[in-house]
Design a protein around this motif. Sequence first.
Motif, PDB file in Angstrom:
ATOM      1  N   PHE A   1       0.834  -1.208   0.000  1.00 27.80           N
ATOM      2  CA  PHE A   1       0.000   0.000   0.000  1.00 27.80           C
ATOM      3  C   PHE A   1       0.866   1.255   0.000  1.00 27.80           C
ATOM      4  CE2 PHE A   1      -1.773   3.447   2.580  1.00 27.80           C
ATOM      5  CZ  PHE A   1      -2.849   3.813   1.790  1.00 27.80           C
ATOM      6  N   VAL A   2       1.971   1.211   0.726  1.00 22.35           N
ATOM      7  CA  VAL A   2       2.859   2.372   0.774  1.00 22.35           C
ATOM      8  C   VAL A   2       3.388   2.687  -0.623  1.00 22.35           C
ATOM      9  CG1 VAL A   2       4.962   3.326   1.776  1.00 22.35           C
ATOM     10  CG2 VAL A   2       3.479   1.875   3.166  1.00 22.35           C
ATOM     11  N   MET A   3       3.728   1.629  -1.380  1.00 26.50           N
ATOM     12  CA  MET A   3       4.182   1.838  -2.755  1.00 26.50           C
ATOM     13  C   MET A   3       3.040   2.363  -3.620  1.00 26.50           C
ATOM     14  SD  MET A   3       5.820  -0.824  -5.538  1.00 26.50           S
ATOM     15  CE  MET A   3       7.276  -1.197  -4.560  1.00 26.50           C
ATOM     16  N   ASP A   4       1.850   1.781  -3.475  1.00 27.07           N
ATOM     17  CA  ASP A   4       0.686   2.243  -4.235  1.00 27.07           C
ATOM     18  C   ASP A   4       0.456   3.741  -4.020  1.00 27.07           C
ATOM     19  OD1 ASP A   4       0.315  -0.387  -4.919  1.00 27.07           O
ATOM     20  OD2 ASP A   4      -1.290  -0.745  -3.485  1.00 27.07           O
ATOM     21  N   PHE A   5       0.497   4.159  -2.760  1.00 23.27           N
ATOM     22  CA  PHE A   5       0.240   5.553  -2.417  1.00 23.27           C
ATOM     23  C   PHE A   5       1.348   6.462  -2.949  1.00 23.27           C
ATOM     24  CE2 PHE A   5       0.370   9.235   0.457  1.00 23.27           C
ATOM     25  CZ  PHE A   5      -0.944   9.652   0.369  1.00 23.27           C
ATOM     26  N   GLY A   6       2.595   6.000  -2.840  1.00 29.36           N
ATOM     27  CA  GLY A   6       3.715   6.795  -3.334  1.00 29.36           C
ATOM     28  C   GLY A   6       3.616   7.048  -4.828  1.00 29.36           C
ATOM     29  N   VAL A   7       3.268   6.012  -5.590  1.00 28.82           N
ATOM     30  CA  VAL A   7       3.118   6.160  -7.039  1.00 28.82           C
ATOM     31  C   VAL A   7       1.987   7.137  -7.354  1.00 28.82           C
ATOM     32  CG1 VAL A   7       2.385   4.964  -9.141  1.00 28.82           C
ATOM     33  CG2 VAL A   7       4.092   3.921  -7.640  1.00 28.82           C
ATOM     34  N   ASN A   8       0.865   7.008  -6.655  1.00 29.09           N
ATOM     35  CA  ASN A   8      -0.276   7.884  -6.878  1.00 29.09           C
ATOM     36  C   ASN A   8       0.082   9.346  -6.650  1.00 29.09           C
ATOM     37  OD1 ASN A   8      -2.839   9.337  -5.491  1.00 29.09           O
ATOM     38  ND2 ASN A   8      -3.517   7.909  -7.087  1.00 29.09           N
ATOM     39  N   GLN A   9       0.905   9.618  -5.616  1.00 29.78           N
ATOM     40  CA  GLN A   9       1.260  10.984  -5.272  1.00 29.78           C
ATOM     41  C   GLN A   9       2.346  11.562  -6.183  1.00 29.78           C
ATOM     42  OE1 GLN A   9      -0.374  12.826  -2.504  1.00 29.78           O
ATOM     43  NE2 GLN A   9      -1.665  11.155  -3.242  1.00 29.78           N
ATOM     44  N   LYS A  10       3.300  10.743  -6.557  1.00 27.04           N
ATOM     45  CA  LYS A  10       4.449  11.223  -7.337  1.00 27.04           C
ATOM     46  C   LYS A  10       4.200  11.231  -8.839  1.00 27.04           C
ATOM     47  CE  LYS A  10       7.266  11.915  -3.865  1.00 27.04           C
ATOM     48  NZ  LYS A  10       7.790  13.260  -3.529  1.00 27.04           N
ATOM     49  N   ALA A  11       3.184  10.499  -9.289  1.00 24.43           N
ATOM     50  CA  ALA A  11       2.941  10.401 -10.736  1.00 24.43           C
ATOM     51  C   ALA A  11       1.607  11.027 -11.108  1.00 24.43           C
ATOM     52  CB  ALA A  11       2.989   8.939 -11.171  1.00 24.43           C
ATOM     53  N   ASP A  12       1.249  12.115 -10.437  1.00 22.38           N
ATOM     54  CA  ASP A  12       0.051  12.894 -10.769  1.00 22.38           C
ATOM     55  C   ASP A  12      -1.216  12.056 -10.779  1.00 22.38           C
ATOM     56  OD1 ASP A  12       1.631  15.186 -11.107  1.00 22.38           O
ATOM     57  OD2 ASP A  12       2.071  14.653 -13.191  1.00 22.38           O
ATOM     58  N   GLY A  13      -1.373  11.197  -9.759  1.00 24.54           N
ATOM     59  CA  GLY A  13      -2.605  10.423  -9.633  1.00 24.54           C
ATOM     60  C   GLY A  13      -2.645   9.143 -10.439  1.00 24.54           C
ATOM     61  N   LEU A  14      -1.538   8.745 -11.055  1.00 23.83           N
ATOM     62  CA  LEU A  14      -1.512   7.509 -11.835  1.00 23.83           C
ATOM     63  C   LEU A  14      -1.825   6.320 -10.930  1.00 23.83           C
ATOM     64  CD1 LEU A  14      -0.898   6.202 -14.600  1.00 23.83           C
ATOM     65  CD2 LEU A  14       1.471   5.962 -13.854  1.00 23.83           C
TER      66      LEU A  14
END
Length: 217
Positions: free
Chosen positions: A99-112
């Motif tokens: 989940f931490v990775m999921d959230f990090g990607v969402n935040q750093k990649a403009d909601g991807l």
Amino acid sequence: KQSLLHVLCADITVNKAIHGNCTVLRTDLEWFGPSLPFQTILTILKFFGVPERELSFFRTFLSCPIYFKDDTSSIPRVRQRGVPISYMISTLFGELSMFVMDFGVNQKADGLFLHRLHDDFWLWDAESKRCVSAWAEMNKYAKLAGLTFNAEKTGSILIGEGEGKGGKVVKGLPEGEICWGFLRMDDSGRFIIDQAMADAHIEEMRRQLAATTSVFS
């Protein structure tokens, strides 16, 4: 997973029609369950506010003594990493860590959105730079968490960019083909049969069947 691939193929078709291209990335973690570090698990649990009493219980659960059943001369050793299979607590640890990775990607990649089945990751977008940002964040987290991506199951592809120009590798994304079982994604974004892999499987099945001595076997 079939439903996920149906969504992927539909999105590729839509992105090609609207934007002219689509970038796809697929990867998974190498030996995810057996390699998950205890420090990563406990740090995440503590961050999410799990009390010390429960942390102590989880620490004891993870650090149980083990030995090889057939090695009668061995003495029990305390496990240092990896969660035991078939336990709901193990599933909890894995999902929290991912989940931490999921959230990090969402935040750093403009909601991807990072599509994930346990430790099997798929992401795609019409803008390659968002996929590059997501991949960079995934690698950053994996390094911090003590995890490694499986190079054999990692690949990316740029589909579209004009007739005959698909299949290019985007700078900042891993090289390798997008595969699932005996299927491989071609330059147009369609899944086709990987005949070389299928032929190798057929040959192996032929050897196994030739070694049998009865219908049951």
